[in-house]
Design a protein around this motif. Structure first.
Motif, PDB file in Angstrom:
ATOM      1  N   GLN A   1     -25.233 -33.150  29.189  1.00 27.09           N
ATOM      2  CA  GLN A   1     -26.655 -32.780  29.277  1.00 27.09           C
ATOM      3  C   GLN A   1     -26.834 -31.250  29.242  1.00 27.09           C
ATOM      4  OE1 GLN A   1     -29.601 -34.358  29.442  1.00 27.09           O
ATOM      5  NE2 GLN A   1     -30.816 -32.553  29.997  1.00 27.09           N
ATOM      6  N   CYS A   2     -26.009 -30.541  30.057  1.00 33.20           N
ATOM      7  CA  CYS A   2     -26.136 -29.080  30.124  1.00 33.20           C
ATOM      8  C   CYS A   2     -25.857 -28.477  28.744  1.00 33.20           C
ATOM      9  CB  CYS A   2     -25.173 -28.493  31.144  1.00 33.20           C
ATOM     10  SG  CYS A   2     -25.625 -28.888  32.824  1.00 33.20           S
ATOM     11  N   LYS A   3     -24.854 -29.004  28.095  1.00 34.95           N
ATOM     12  CA  LYS A   3     -24.483 -28.469  26.786  1.00 34.95           C
ATOM     13  C   LYS A   3     -25.602 -28.657  25.767  1.00 34.95           C
ATOM     14  CE  LYS A   3     -20.405 -28.959  24.106  1.00 34.95           C
ATOM     15  NZ  LYS A   3     -19.162 -29.720  24.015  1.00 34.95           N
ATOM     16  N   LYS A   4     -26.232 -29.832  25.808  1.00 38.42           N
ATOM     17  CA  LYS A   4     -27.250 -30.148  24.796  1.00 38.42           C
ATOM     18  C   LYS A   4     -28.616 -29.537  25.105  1.00 38.42           C
ATOM     19  CE  LYS A   4     -26.156 -34.729  22.905  1.00 38.42           C
ATOM     20  NZ  LYS A   4     -26.498 -36.140  23.122  1.00 38.42           N
ATOM     21  N   PHE A   5     -29.023 -29.620  26.373  1.00 37.64           N
ATOM     22  CA  PHE A   5     -30.417 -29.267  26.702  1.00 37.64           C
ATOM     23  C   PHE A   5     -30.553 -28.156  27.733  1.00 37.64           C
ATOM     24  CE2 PHE A   5     -30.327 -33.787  25.552  1.00 37.64           C
ATOM     25  CZ  PHE A   5     -31.138 -33.747  24.430  1.00 37.64           C
ATOM     26  N   GLY A   6     -29.432 -27.738  28.352  1.00 37.20           N
ATOM     27  CA  GLY A   6     -29.519 -26.699  29.384  1.00 37.20           C
ATOM     28  C   GLY A   6     -28.495 -25.615  29.132  1.00 37.20           C
ATOM     29  N   CYS A   7     -27.698 -25.267  30.157  1.00 37.47           N
ATOM     30  CA  CYS A   7     -26.708 -24.209  29.987  1.00 37.47           C
ATOM     31  C   CYS A   7     -25.600 -24.363  31.042  1.00 37.47           C
ATOM     32  CB  CYS A   7     -27.407 -22.856  30.138  1.00 37.47           C
ATOM     33  SG  CYS A   7     -26.255 -21.493  30.093  1.00 37.47           S
ATOM     34  N   ALA A   8     -24.376 -24.608  30.571  1.00 41.94           N
ATOM     35  CA  ALA A   8     -23.247 -24.849  31.484  1.00 41.94           C
ATOM     36  C   ALA A   8     -22.950 -23.606  32.332  1.00 41.94           C
ATOM     37  CB  ALA A   8     -22.018 -25.257  30.692  1.00 41.94           C
TER      38      ALA A   8
ATOM     39  N   GLU B   1     -25.075 -21.262  33.247  1.00 41.30           N
ATOM     40  CA  GLU B   1     -26.131 -21.114  34.262  1.00 41.30           C
ATOM     41  C   GLU B   1     -25.882 -22.083  35.428  1.00 41.30           C
ATOM     42  OE1 GLU B   1     -30.118 -21.433  32.675  1.00 41.30           O
ATOM     43  OE2 GLU B   1     -31.013 -21.373  34.674  1.00 41.30           O
ATOM     44  N   ARG B   2     -25.414 -23.288  35.105  1.00 40.35           N
ATOM     45  CA  ARG B   2     -25.101 -24.274  36.158  1.00 40.35           C
ATOM     46  C   ARG B   2     -24.010 -23.728  37.083  1.00 40.35           C
ATOM     47  NH1 ARG B   2     -21.421 -29.539  35.208  1.00 40.35           N
ATOM     48  NH2 ARG B   2     -21.644 -30.514  37.245  1.00 40.35           N
ATOM     49  N   ALA B   3     -22.938 -23.194  36.486  1.00 39.38           N
ATOM     50  CA  ALA B   3     -21.819 -22.697  37.293  1.00 39.38           C
ATOM     51  C   ALA B   3     -22.269 -21.525  38.160  1.00 39.38           C
ATOM     52  CB  ALA B   3     -20.676 -22.281  36.383  1.00 39.38           C
ATOM     53  N   LYS B   4     -23.049 -20.618  37.553  1.00 36.12           N
ATOM     54  CA  LYS B   4     -23.512 -19.429  38.281  1.00 36.12           C
ATOM     55  C   LYS B   4     -24.429 -19.832  39.445  1.00 36.12           C
ATOM     56  CE  LYS B   4     -25.568 -15.107  36.936  1.00 36.12           C
ATOM     57  NZ  LYS B   4     -26.289 -14.439  35.861  1.00 36.12           N
ATOM     58  N   MET B   5     -25.316 -20.767  39.163  1.00 34.92           N
ATOM     59  CA  MET B   5     -26.258 -21.196  40.203  1.00 34.92           C
ATOM     60  C   MET B   5     -25.516 -21.845  41.373  1.00 34.92           C
ATOM     61  SD  MET B   5     -29.238 -24.060  40.013  1.00 34.92           S
ATOM     62  CE  MET B   5     -28.116 -25.454  40.034  1.00 34.92           C
ATOM     63  N   LEU B   6     -24.572 -22.731  41.080  1.00 33.16           N
ATOM     64  CA  LEU B   6     -23.865 -23.429  42.158  1.00 33.16           C
ATOM     65  C   LEU B   6     -23.001 -22.467  42.961  1.00 33.16           C
ATOM     66  CD1 LEU B   6     -23.035 -26.817  40.401  1.00 33.16           C
ATOM     67  CD2 LEU B   6     -24.820 -26.339  42.092  1.00 33.16           C
ATOM     68  N   GLN B   7     -22.488 -21.426  42.284  1.00 34.22           N
ATOM     69  CA  GLN B   7     -21.688 -20.425  42.988  1.00 34.22           C
ATOM     70  C   GLN B   7     -22.589 -19.607  43.932  1.00 34.22           C
ATOM     71  OE1 GLN B   7     -20.193 -17.263  40.632  1.00 34.22           O
ATOM     72  NE2 GLN B   7     -18.338 -17.030  41.824  1.00 34.22           N
ATOM     73  N   LYS B   8     -23.783 -19.271  43.449  1.00 33.38           N
ATOM     74  CA  LYS B   8     -24.689 -18.423  44.240  1.00 33.38           C
ATOM     75  C   LYS B   8     -25.339 -19.186  45.390  1.00 33.38           C
ATOM     76  CE  LYS B   8     -26.589 -14.424  42.505  1.00 33.38           C
ATOM     77  NZ  LYS B   8     -27.544 -13.595  41.855  1.00 33.38           N
TER      78      LYS B   8
END
Ligand code: ST9
Ligand code: ZN
Ligand code: ZN
Length: 333
Positions: free
Chosen positions: A315-322, A324-331
């Motif tokens: 889903q992240c690859k197609k419609f979002g950003c992998a 951004e997901r990693a950065k958000m979960l880290q923060k």
């Protein structure tokens, strides 16, 4: 635990029936601003409630006993969990199953929050997910952030919402005797759980003044929980991260996660609405998840649905950003 392996897009199609229809409805609702018919009774009642809540806030800061401050916090947490764990994750989304005692507990703590009975709440919320940001969304952000936050409770509902909402299948809600009990006894239940007990307990157990107990634990706490909930419709459709779906208006936001006991992962939730966690954030940002998991440990909850990692990645690859997901979960955690 049940893992869902279908793509989010398929899930969305199941929810929305036809994505093209939704896009068309979104465009339509942007073209002509809907007629606004103010319900003055609600304007007056909410104004009075907020006036009382301001008095309550003053008393909470300067006059209330410490035990009352703790009581206000406990009531906010319990009432919110009745909304998040009950009305939202269990009844509106069916993201897990709960046995009779758990359903009774959730219905009672839901009554602390006084946000309409669960059947009405879940009906409006299913409309919000299915027809997001169209005229059939009760709190569409197309009508502005104030409307999405609380304005929608001050005006007549759009005709499209009533027409489309009538097509929803709500038979599961009407078949639940716990929900029918709440509906039939709604006013006495909120009278007791939202106003009477919150006032009586501080007076009886630690000698708080009745007026301070009423203004802080009833009026201020009720208003605070309302705004925390309404922020999910406004702030969580406005400022924050969008790792799972860049096209949606929903976002993941730290502060709404804290205030709304774990509901701030709204970009995740709109993408995977059947996931009982409603976000990927850690437990300290998702107390409702902890409540549901404790219920599962006690054997009161079962069949918790989660989304498979490969589905989230796709889903992240197609419609979002992998990234951004990693950065958000880290923060955020
Ligand atoms: C409150 C609710 O605050 C808050 C909900 C927030 C939702 C948040 C969602 C996202 C968050 C998720 C995470 C949770 C986070 C929680 C965090 C906790 C910290 N479909 O309504 P009526 C039809 S409530 C189909 O009177 P009007 C139906 O026939 C606060 N049909 O419309 C209905 O009759 P019935 C306290 C629908 O006259 C008929 O229309 N409560 C639908 O336009 C009439 O319905 C209040 O303040 C539908 N969706 O009035 C009350 N909807 O029901 C506020 C309606 O018999 N509400 N129909 O089947 C009102 O006064 C009125 O509803 C109104 C509209 C004035 C707003
Ligand atoms: Zn939802
Ligand atoms: Zn939303």
């Amino acid at each position: 635990m049940t893992q869902i392996k279908v793509d989010a897009l398929i899930t969305k199609q199941f929810l929305a029936a036809d994505l093209n229809e939704i896009r068309q409805m979104q465009e339509e609702s942007k073209k002509k601003p809907p007629k606004t018919e103010i319900v003055w009774r609600n304007v007056f009642l909410f104004a009075a409630l907020h006036f009382g809540a301001l008095i309550g806030l003053y008393q909470l800061v300067f006059q209330a006993k410490w035990a009352t401050v703790g009581w206000v916090f406990l009531l906010h947490t319990l009432g919110s969990m009745g909304v998040t764990g009950g009305a939202h994750r269990l009844w509106a989304h069916r993201s897990y199953k709960a046995r009779f005692p758990m359903r009774v507990f959730l219905m009672l703590i839901n009554s602390i929050a006084f946000q309409n009975d669960i059947i009405e709440w879940a009906r409006d919320h299913r409309c919000h997910h299915k027809w997001t940001d169209t005229d059939a969304d009760p709190h569409s952000t197309n009508r502005g952030m104030f409307f999405a936050h609380m304005g929608w409770l001050l005006v007549k509902k759009h005709e499209q919402l009533k027409v489309q909402g009538a097509k929803l299948d709500l038979s599961d809600l009407y078949a639940d005797r716990v929900l029918m009990f709440q509906r039939r006894n709604y006013l006495p239940l909120v009278g007791i759980f939202c106003f009477a007990l919150p006032t009586f307990i501080p007076v009886y157990f630690w000698g708080e003044s009745a007026l301070i107990a009423f203004y802080t634990a009833a009026l201020f706490r009720y208003t605070f929980t309302l705004h925390a909930t309404w922020c999910i419709n406004s702030v969580s459709h406005w400022i924050g991260w969008q790792p799972y779906d860049h096209q949606a208006s929903s976002v993941d936001n730290l502060w709404t996660s804290v205030a709304a006991v774990g509901e701030g992962g709204h970009n995740y939730h709109h993408t995977f609405p059947q996931d009982y966690r409603t976000s990927e954030h850690a437990e300290f940002l998702n107390w409702t998840r902890v409540l549901i998991d404790v219920g599962a440990t006690l054997g009161l909850v079962y069949d918790r649905k989660t989304t498979a990692e490969e589905v989230i990645e796709r889903q992240c690859k197609k419609f979002g950003c992998a990234e951004e997901r990693a950065k958000m979960l880290q923060k955020l955690g």
